[in-house]
Design a protein around this motif. Structure first.
Motif, mmCIF file in Angstrom:
data_model
loop_
_atom_site.group_PDB
_atom_site.id
_atom_site.type_symbol
_atom_site.label_atom_id
_atom_site.label_comp_id
_atom_site.label_asym_id
_atom_site.label_seq_id
_atom_site.Cartn_x
_atom_site.Cartn_y
_atom_site.Cartn_z
ATOM 1 N N SER A 16 0.823 -1.217 0.000
ATOM 2 C CA SER A 16 0.000 0.000 0.000
ATOM 3 C C SER A 16 0.849 1.256 0.000
ATOM 4 O O SER A 16 0.329 2.368 -0.181
ATOM 5 N N THR A 149 -4.328 2.173 1.647
ATOM 6 C CA THR A 149 -4.725 0.993 0.894
ATOM 7 C C THR A 149 -4.506 1.261 -0.587
ATOM 8 O O THR A 149 -4.154 2.373 -0.989
ATOM 9 N N SER A 151 -5.501 -0.937 -4.689
ATOM 10 C CA SER A 151 -6.061 -2.147 -5.283
ATOM 11 C C SER A 151 -5.018 -3.263 -5.253
ATOM 12 O O SER A 151 -3.812 -2.992 -5.305
ATOM 13 N N ASP A 204 -6.681 5.990 -0.169
ATOM 14 C CA ASP A 204 -6.467 5.021 -1.245
ATOM 15 C C ASP A 204 -5.343 5.562 -2.122
ATOM 16 O O ASP A 204 -5.495 6.601 -2.772
ATOM 17 N N THR A 206 -4.018 4.177 -4.786
ATOM 18 C CA THR A 206 -4.030 3.708 -6.173
ATOM 19 C C THR A 206 -3.905 4.902 -7.118
ATOM 20 O O THR A 206 -4.705 5.834 -7.071
#
Length: 223
Positions: A16, A149, A151, A204, A206
């Motif tokens: 992550s 976090t 994906s 997140d 990503t």
């Protein structure tokens, strides 16, 4: 009575970005840094060196108490991890070491044995603690908590790039399978399962550049 030393916890699953972000944030703040995952990996590595059974709690608890782990921050940008006098930094970053760490981290007695060692890193002027249960178990009173976090596909791609740069032969498919399996193990264990603390800020990562994540975390501390 003086205020407790401030702690910023950065938790999240493998890949992550929490390790890179934590190191950079600690450097920017001038705070100490704890890589809690390295402690578990070090115990798993030492257990392997000693030929111990990873399903034997009593042997692993003794190993957790006996294993000497030192972080050498003078050797370069990334701290070197010295395990029982041996520079084991590169070996600790392998998927084998990660799987061993995940297995022993599910044993309550091992987690208890390492709890005080992790809390001892809390020293002035402050601490950035990177792991999976820093905000929920080790430092529940931390004033700053972040959960990163991304994906599974992105995390696998990051690990693939990291390991290939180090000359490690891996496949993207195998890394994705290992990440998904570890996610399931870490989230379903009965002791300190991987989850955000109720008061954590979730980010997140990503598609985000590392520096963008660092700035968001630093903004949290500056509030």
């Amino acid at each position: 009575m003086s205020d407790p030393v401030p702690v910023l916890t950065i938790d999240g699953p493998s890949g992550s970005g929490k390790g890179t972000v934590s190191r950079l944030v600690a450097r920017r703040l001038g705070w100490h840094y704890l890589d809690s995952g390295a402690l578990y990996r070090a115990v798993g590595l030492a257990a392997g060196w000693a030929g111990l059974d990873l399903s034997d709690p009593s042997a692993l608890v003794r190993c957790a108490f006996d294993t000497e782990v030192r972080f050498d921050e003078t050797a370069g940008e990334e701290p070197r991890v010295i395990v029982n006098g041996v520079d084991a930094t590169d070996e600790l970053r392998t998927e084998t070491a990660g799987a061993a760490a995940s297995a022993i981290a599910a044993i309550p007695e091992v987690r208890a044995a390492l709890r005080d060692r992790q809390r001892a890193f809390r020293r002035p002027p402050g601490l950035v603690a990177d792991g999976r249960d820093m905000g929920t178990v080790i430092f529940p009173d931390a004033p700053y908590k972040v959960f990163l976090t991304a994906s599974p596909e992105e995390r696998a791609q990051r690990r693939y790039k990291q390991l290939k740069e180090k000359g490690v032969s891996v496949t993207l498919d195998s890394l994705l399978r290992e990440i998904l399996a570890r996610d399931a193990r870490d989230a379903s264990r009965t002791v300190a399962p991987l989850r955000p603390a109720p008061d954590a800020i979730c980010i997140d990562t990503t598609g985000l550049a590392v520096e963008a994540v660092v700035e968001r975390v630093l903004a949290l501390v500056a509030r």
